[in-house]
Design a protein around this motif. Structure first.
Motif, PDB file in Angstrom:
ATOM      1  N   ASN A   1       0.643  -1.186  -0.017  1.00 55.43           N
ATOM      2  CA  ASN A   1      -0.017  -0.047   0.117  1.00 55.43           C
ATOM      3  C   ASN A   1       0.629   1.277   0.162  1.00 55.43           C
ATOM      4  N   ASP A   2       1.997   1.051   0.841  1.00 57.29           N
ATOM      5  CA  ASP A   2       2.620   2.340   0.775  1.00 57.29           C
ATOM      6  C   ASP A   2       3.481   2.357  -0.475  1.00 57.29           C
ATOM      7  N   VAL A   3       3.993   1.343  -1.090  1.00 59.67           N
ATOM      8  CA  VAL A   3       4.558   1.702  -2.335  1.00 59.67           C
ATOM      9  C   VAL A   3       3.638   2.154  -3.644  1.00 59.67           C
ATOM     10  N   GLU A   4       2.474   1.422  -3.328  1.00 59.72           N
ATOM     11  CA  GLU A   4       1.417   1.674  -4.385  1.00 59.72           C
ATOM     12  C   GLU A   4       1.161   3.457  -4.240  1.00 59.72           C
ATOM     13  N   ASN A   5       1.189   3.834  -3.032  1.00 57.67           N
ATOM     14  CA  ASN A   5       0.979   5.337  -2.759  1.00 57.67           C
ATOM     15  C   ASN A   5       1.880   6.298  -3.498  1.00 57.67           C
ATOM     16  N   LEU A   6       3.162   5.771  -3.526  1.00 53.12           N
ATOM     17  CA  LEU A   6       4.415   6.254  -4.256  1.00 53.12           C
ATOM     18  C   LEU A   6       3.989   6.162  -5.657  1.00 53.12           C
ATOM     19  N   GLN A   7       3.575   5.103  -6.160  1.00 55.80           N
ATOM     20  CA  GLN A   7       3.491   5.107  -7.424  1.00 55.80           C
ATOM     21  C   GLN A   7       2.374   5.913  -7.921  1.00 55.80           C
TER      22      GLN A   7
ATOM     23  N   PHE B   1       7.123   1.928 -12.888  1.00 56.29           N
ATOM     24  CA  PHE B   1       7.635   2.142 -11.723  1.00 56.29           C
ATOM     25  C   PHE B   1       8.477   0.921 -11.369  1.00 56.29           C
ATOM     26  N   LYS B   2       9.614   1.657 -10.447  1.00 54.70           N
ATOM     27  CA  LYS B   2      10.828   0.546  -9.905  1.00 54.70           C
ATOM     28  C   LYS B   2      11.293   1.043  -8.717  1.00 54.70           C
ATOM     29  N   ILE B   3      11.366  -0.181  -7.800  1.00 49.18           N
ATOM     30  CA  ILE B   3      11.939   0.224  -6.372  1.00 49.18           C
ATOM     31  C   ILE B   3      13.525   0.031  -6.505  1.00 49.18           C
TER      32      ILE B   3
ATOM     33  N   LYS C   1      19.953   9.817   6.203  1.00 55.19           N
ATOM     34  CA  LYS C   1      21.037   8.928   5.827  1.00 55.19           C
ATOM     35  C   LYS C   1      20.582   8.050   4.717  1.00 55.19           C
ATOM     36  N   GLU C   2      21.625   7.354   4.019  1.00 56.41           N
ATOM     37  CA  GLU C   2      21.212   6.724   2.779  1.00 56.41           C
ATOM     38  C   GLU C   2      20.442   5.503   3.377  1.00 56.41           C
ATOM     39  N   SER C   3      20.844   4.906   4.754  1.00 55.88           N
ATOM     40  CA  SER C   3      20.265   3.652   5.327  1.00 55.88           C
ATOM     41  C   SER C   3      18.782   4.016   5.794  1.00 55.88           C
ATOM     42  N   GLU C   4      18.275   5.346   5.923  1.00 56.37           N
ATOM     43  CA  GLU C   4      17.299   5.713   6.402  1.00 56.37           C
ATOM     44  C   GLU C   4      16.164   6.000   5.573  1.00 56.37           C
ATOM     45  N   VAL C   5      16.392   6.009   4.171  1.00 56.64           N
ATOM     46  CA  VAL C   5      15.238   5.968   3.190  1.00 56.64           C
ATOM     47  C   VAL C   5      15.448   4.811   2.083  1.00 56.64           C
ATOM     48  N   VAL C   6      14.157   4.759   1.387  1.00 57.56           N
ATOM     49  CA  VAL C   6      14.211   3.639   0.253  1.00 57.56           C
ATOM     50  C   VAL C   6      13.665   4.537  -0.960  1.00 57.56           C
ATOM     51  N   SER C   7      14.263   4.470  -1.992  1.00 55.39           N
ATOM     52  CA  SER C   7      14.020   5.442  -3.340  1.00 55.39           C
ATOM     53  C   SER C   7      13.468   4.553  -4.237  1.00 55.39           C
ATOM     54  N   ALA C   8      12.481   5.068  -4.971  1.00 52.90           N
ATOM     55  CA  ALA C   8      11.718   4.640  -5.902  1.00 52.90           C
ATOM     56  C   ALA C   8      11.715   5.714  -7.400  1.00 52.90           C
ATOM     57  N   VAL C   9      11.964   5.011  -8.537  1.00 55.29           N
ATOM     58  CA  VAL C   9      11.874   6.124  -9.474  1.00 55.29           C
ATOM     59  C   VAL C   9      10.943   5.528 -10.735  1.00 55.29           C
ATOM     60  N   ARG C  10      10.314   6.598 -11.542  1.00 54.87           N
ATOM     61  CA  ARG C  10       9.714   6.161 -12.736  1.00 54.87           C
ATOM     62  C   ARG C  10      10.160   7.028 -13.857  1.00 54.87           C
TER      63      ARG C  10
ATOM     64  N   SER D   1       6.678 -10.505  -2.097  1.00 52.56           N
ATOM     65  CA  SER D   1       5.729  -9.875  -2.760  1.00 52.56           C
ATOM     66  C   SER D   1       5.800  -9.751  -4.234  1.00 52.56           C
ATOM     67  N   PRO D   2       4.635  -9.790  -5.072  1.00 50.10           N
ATOM     68  CA  PRO D   2       4.971  -9.637  -6.530  1.00 50.10           C
ATOM     69  C   PRO D   2       4.958  -8.200  -7.083  1.00 50.10           C
ATOM     70  N   PHE D   3       4.475  -7.480  -6.111  1.00 50.98           N
ATOM     71  CA  PHE D   3       4.276  -5.890  -6.498  1.00 50.98           C
ATOM     72  C   PHE D   3       5.679  -5.388  -6.293  1.00 50.98           C
ATOM     73  N   THR D   4       6.215  -5.158  -4.926  1.00 49.21           N
ATOM     74  CA  THR D   4       7.265  -4.760  -4.561  1.00 49.21           C
ATOM     75  C   THR D   4       8.606  -5.617  -4.852  1.00 49.21           C
ATOM     76  N   GLY D   5       8.550  -6.936  -4.983  1.00 50.01           N
ATOM     77  CA  GLY D   5       9.728  -7.777  -5.149  1.00 50.01           C
ATOM     78  C   GLY D   5      10.411  -7.870  -3.909  1.00 50.01           C
ATOM     79  N   TRP D   6      10.093  -7.335  -2.667  1.00 49.48           N
ATOM     80  CA  TRP D   6      10.656  -7.606  -1.549  1.00 49.48           C
ATOM     81  C   TRP D   6      10.139  -8.736  -0.937  1.00 49.48           C
ATOM     82  N   THR D   7      11.094  -9.446  -0.145  1.00 53.16           N
ATOM     83  CA  THR D   7      10.780 -10.653   0.523  1.00 53.16           C
ATOM     84  C   THR D   7      10.818 -10.236   2.187  1.00 53.16           C
TER      85      THR D   7
END
Length: 620
Positions: A71-77, A169-171, A187-196, A283-289
């Motif tokens: 849901n969070d990633v879909e909101n970014l998309q 859209f890609k994480i 910090k770089e470890s405190e955020v997760v980036s997504a691009v399109r 997750s098939p949407f985010t690719g995260w495990t």
């Protein structure tokens, strides 16, 4: 002696043991041996069920975490789509490498409006750390982010990854080593980036890229709220094996991706001498495990504790059962032995023996049932004797009504031929009907006759009565020819018709009518005699019904209820018919009377279907 004979003798000795000893051995066997098997079975079952339920619950929790992250990633998309549709952003992307938008007052105003537009997203969605829009010329606009001097944004790996993904859209994950910085100093470890990448729909040329940074605390709050046992936790890994989120003190730091052979499953790994179990779902949407990590001994400890408690409980129950088995065996066998002695006396013919006891358990109920059985046997013997005597009396009375019929109907035959020879046809017809009446009444001594003969008998009787009463009497008989093949007790209808004539039609003013109908209902024969005579007064009808119902019933003393058949007054013939039917076929058969004063009377006889003359019982 052979081995087989020895085994047979041993089994016979076991069967000859007193019941008390058999019960003791039985109680001991069913309390000790099953307890061991039950403990092992419960231990194995609990281990399997607890493990399966724990794994299933963990997978469900992981699924909910994946849903929240999706849901969070879909909101970014969705935000990237909204940004790409903004007219100001589209104008900025269309400029490409031109600097007109930044070198004029109108260009600065347009950049300001875009920044305010981007700032609205970060204000509404607190989980967004920053947004950057980059056109194909390398120019960018951001509300929170900037680049280091001397760097080109289009040369960044995240920019190239967005272009290669062709508008999908890609994480990216943690933005390690990029030239983009944030004013909030994340910090770089405190955020997760997504691009399109934003592509021109007509030319399919990349116009620019939207970069969105998601705060890691959003993922941490979602995963940190789930605890697995005492020390278990959830961790999130991207498709390349990099940790997206992990707690401060993880049980396993490097998770090999070759463990995840499917989209979800269970795996285990030995780390520092400890067996670590991992339950994962991708997750098939985010690719995260998302992984659930916990030591295997935590679940095994709970299973062992349950098994120990169950085994202890079963052992205590067995000890109590062994103690109680001796008392139960004695309390059960003693009254049974008493009943055995009572039954032996009853078997020898003493039906006066009785069980005396105040027990309310099954043994007491068995004793009272034994007493009831003896009383019922005595009652049935007495009732059978009375019924046989009454049946013989009824048959005798029926036969006495036709004393010396041979002499009578032979004499009537002589008168019949004499009347015909003199030309008196009416007298001859009456005499002929009377002769047939007596011939059918005799029925060669048989008590059961075909229904056709019974109907012929009543026709002869009605012809005689019709001559006597002339136009005052009319009659009608309806019977299916197939039903006339069945057998009935003889002289069933004649007393009913006689009663209808003398107490119904005779007392009526004007002509009367009698109808006889034979039908089949619910597997029985119904013979109905209906007249339109004077009817029966309600008080006399009630008395007559009471007399009919009492015939054949059992009284409190166990004998058949007596009934009066002396004399020839009103109702004698009906009572005689009722007695013969019930004594022959039972209480469910017999007569029922309905009458209304001034309207008429209906008598219905329920008779079983009998298919041969050798059986006086219902032929099913």
């Amino acid at each position: 002696m052979t081995r087989k004979s020895r085994i047979t003798m041993d089994s016979l000795k076991l069967n000859n043991l007193p019941l008390r000893y058999k019960l003791i051995v039985h109680f001991l066997l069913i309390s000790i041996l099953p307890s061991i098997g039950l403990g092992l079975l419960i231990g194995w079952t609990v281990d399997r069920i607890v493990e399966d339920q724990s794994n299933e619950n963990t997978i469900q929790l992981i699924g909910k975490v994946n849903t929240a992250l999706e849901n969070d990633v879909e909101n970014l998309q969705k935000i990237t789509y909204l940004i790409s549709f903004d007219p100001g952003v589209q104008k900025f992307l269309a400029k490409g490498k031109s600097t007109d938008i930044t070198g004029t007052t109108s260009g600065e105003s347009a950049q300001y409006n875009i920044r305010k537009f981007l700032q609205g997203f970060t204000t509404l969605s607190s989980e967004i750390a920053g947004i950057m829009v980059v056109n194909s010329g390398g120019d960018f606009i951001s509300n929170e982010m900037y680049t280091r001097s001397g760097t080109s944004v289009t040369d960044e790996e995240w920019y190239k990854a967005a272009v290669d993904n062709k508008g999908i859209f890609k994480i990216i994950g943690h933005p390690y080593g990029r030239a983009v910085r944030s004013h909030a100093d994340y910090k770089e470890s405190e955020v997760v980036s997504a691009v399109r990448a934003i592509i021109d729909p007509e030319t399919q040329v990349v116009q620019g890229v939207v970069l969105v940074d998601l705060k890691l605390r959003v993922i941490a709050e979602t995963a940190r709220d789930v605890t697995l046992g005492k020390t278990g936790y959830l961790t999130v890994v991207d498709s390349s094996g990099d940790m997206i989120y992990t707690p401060q003190h993880p049980l396993i730091k490097n998770i090999p991706m070759n463990l995840f052979t499917e989209t979800s499953g269970i795996s285990s790994e030995k780390v520092d001498g400890r067996h670590i179990q991992m339950i994962y779902r991708t997750s098939p949407f985010t690719g995260w495990t998302t992984l659930g990590v916990f030591p295997m001994e935590e679940s095994a400890y709970g299973v062992r504790e349950i098994t120990f408690n169950v085994v202890t409980f079963v052992f205590v129950v067995c000890m109590l059962g062994m103690t109680a088995s001796f008392y139960l065996a004695y309390s059960i066998s003693r009254p049974i032995c008493q009943l055995m002695s009572f039954m032996s006396k009853a078997e020898s013919g003493d039906l006066t023996i009785r069980y005396w006891g105040e027990r309310s358990d099954e043994i007491g109920m068995l004793g009272r049932s034994f007493n009831t059985m003896l009383a019922q046997i005595a009652r049935l013997l007495s009732l059978t004797e009375v019924q046989e005597r009454q049946k013989r009396e009824a048959e005798l009375r029926s036969l006495q009504a036709h004393i010396k019929p041979h002499f009578l109907y032979n004499t009537l035959d002589t008168i019949h031929w004499m009347a015909r020879s003199k030309g008196s046809e009416d007298i001859a017809e009456v005499v002929h009907s009377l002769s047939r009446l007596f011939r059918l009444g005799l029925s060669k001594g048989s008590d059961i006759v075909p229904l056709a003969d019974e109907l012929e008998h009543i026709v002869s009787y009605l012809k005689i009565q019709h001559v006597r009463y002339s136009s005052k009497l009319a009659y009608k008989i309806e019977a299916d020819p197939q039903l006339q093949e069945f057998y009935v007790l003889k002289l069933l209808l004649q007393p009913l018709v006689e009663n209808a004539i003398y107490h119904g039609i005779k007392e009526r003013r004007g002509p009367g009518h009698i109808s006889i109908e034979v039908t089949e209902a619910e597997g029985d024969l119904l013979l109905t005699v209906r007249d339109n005579g004077a009817g029966i007064p309600p008080d006399r009808l009630a008395i007559l019904r009471q007399k009919l119902n009492r015939i054949g019933e059992e009284s409190g003393s166990g004998e058949a209820e007596p009934y009066q058949m002396e004399g020839t007054g009103s109702g004698y013939g009906i009572l005689n018919v009722q007695a013969r039917i019930r004594l022959t076929y039972g209480q469910e058969y017999g007569l029922s009377i309905d009458s209304e004063l001034g309207t008429g009377t209906t008598v219905t006889v329920r008779h079983p279907i009998v298919r041969d003359s050798y059986n006086t019982h219902k032929n099913i």
